[in-house]
Design an enzyme around this catalytic site. Structure first.
Site, PDB file in Angstrom:
ATOM      1  N   PRO A  19       6.195   7.104  -1.089  1.00 26.58           N
ATOM      2  CA  PRO A  19       7.254   8.034  -0.734  1.00 26.58           C
ATOM      3  C   PRO A  19       8.615   7.493  -1.118  1.00 26.58           C
ATOM      4  CG  PRO A  19       5.962   7.316   1.173  1.00 26.58           C
ATOM      5  CD  PRO A  19       5.717   6.366   0.070  1.00 26.58           C
ATOM      6  N   GLU A  20       9.353   8.300  -1.839  1.00 21.39           N
ATOM      7  CA  GLU A  20      10.745   7.974  -2.157  1.00 21.39           C
ATOM      8  C   GLU A  20      11.619   8.845  -1.255  1.00 21.39           C
ATOM      9  OE1 GLU A  20      11.395   7.680  -6.427  1.00 21.39           O
ATOM     10  OE2 GLU A  20       9.242   7.557  -6.751  1.00 21.39           O
ATOM     11  N   ARG A  63      -2.995   1.470   2.683  1.00 23.24           N
ATOM     12  CA  ARG A  63      -2.669   0.133   2.168  1.00 23.24           C
ATOM     13  C   ARG A  63      -1.932  -0.734   3.186  1.00 23.24           C
ATOM     14  NH1 ARG A  63      -0.421   0.664  -3.853  1.00 23.24           N
ATOM     15  NH2 ARG A  63      -0.666  -1.603  -3.759  1.00 23.24           N
TER      16      ARG A  63
END
Length: 271
Positions: free
Chosen positions: A2-3, A107
DNA sequence: AAAAGCCCCTGGATGC
DNA sequence: TGCATCCAGGGGCTTT
């Protein structure tokens, strides 16, 4: 993953629904990047004032203290009145009177960290070095130009570092540089004023349009209400190695910068 | 002070 | 089918 656009889309998808809620309980699963920093039970009884964003961090303000939440590379939030039993990658649940906030992060590069205030050491460590917000009025050309001038590294990597301007990640850095016609490898300090102006506009343009499209969903991103993004369909260079440039038809090239991949059009971005 | 590398971790795609 | 390798929206920390 996500940016800035994805983090902001996430914020907008649950901020108003969780505001005013009282925390009933908190469950922590497998370890994330950092420990929570307080006993989960300590959060029970506090109320949620609202949700802000700083760079790619979400700040969940409580009536006392706040939670700093980061989605890392693979994180996404869910917020609903009823959620199924936690799955293997659900590492944080906060049950409130208005719904349960859940972080899913395969992750585990993400984090949820408690801080007594924004001035607390842990908050300053994480937020202190962050650059200007690109979609705010504080993102001014003069200041941006001055910030780039003192950095000799490649412009792509300066954008990713986030200490000049925040929120531009690996997808949108390549895209913004394409819009500005700038080769990702050129030194930030050597960019002329007009080119910095084009980059300034390109960053605002790309982030703004991605936000409107609900962000980019490459693998598993969705907002806290389950909506996926669509901007990945509009990328001009990212992940398009070998495919024709949408502007001039030249084959898109890829290279590695600081163990991240970069994409650019060798014709549209000559220098 | 700034730059470059190194990790953290899991899963999906690809190749043999 | 099985196994090895590579790659992925990030970023703090350590070393040059």
């Amino acid at each position: 993953m996500p940016e800035l656009p994805e983090v902001e889309v996430t914020r907008l998808s649950f901020a108003s629904r969780i505001a005013g809620a009282r925390v009933l309980s908190v469950r922590v699963g497998k370890a994330l990047r950092w420990p929570l920093g307080c006993a989960p039970g300590q959060l029970a009884g506090r109320s949620v004032r609202g949700v802000r964003r700083r760079g790619k961090y979400l700040l969940i303000d409580l009536d006392r203290g706040l939670l700093l939440l980061h989605l890392g590379m693979s994180g996404s939030l869910g917020f609903a009145a009823h959620l199924p039993a936690p799955g293997a990658h659900d590492h944080f649940d906060m049950v409130t009177t208005q719904g349960t906030l859940r972080l899913n992060d395969p992750r585990r590069f993400g984090a949820v960290v408690y801080a007594d205030s924004e001035d607390a050491d842990v908050a300053r460590k994480l937020l202190g070095r962050l650059g200007v917000e690109p979609l705010s009025d504080d993102f001014q050309l003069d200041q941006f130009h001055a910030g780039l001038k003192r950095r000799k590294a490649a412009i792509k990597q300066v954008l990713l570092a986030g200490d000049v301007v925040v929120g531009v990640g690996n997808i949108y850095a390549s895209e913004a540089l394409f819009l500005a016609g700038i080769r990702p490898t050129v030194s930030a300090a050597r960019l002329s004023r007009p080119r910095v102006a084009r980059l300034h506009a390109g960053i605002r343009d790309i982030l703004g349009r991605a936000l409107v499209s609900g962000g980019s969903t490459l693998r598993n991103f969705s907002s806290a209400s389950g909506e996926i993004g669509h901007f990945q369909l509009e990328t001009r260079v990212y992940a398009r190695e070998g495919q024709p440039c949408r502007v001039c038809g030249t084959a898109i090239k890829a290279l590695r910068q600081g163990q991240r991949s970069t994409f650019y059009c060798p014709a549209c971005q000559k220098a």
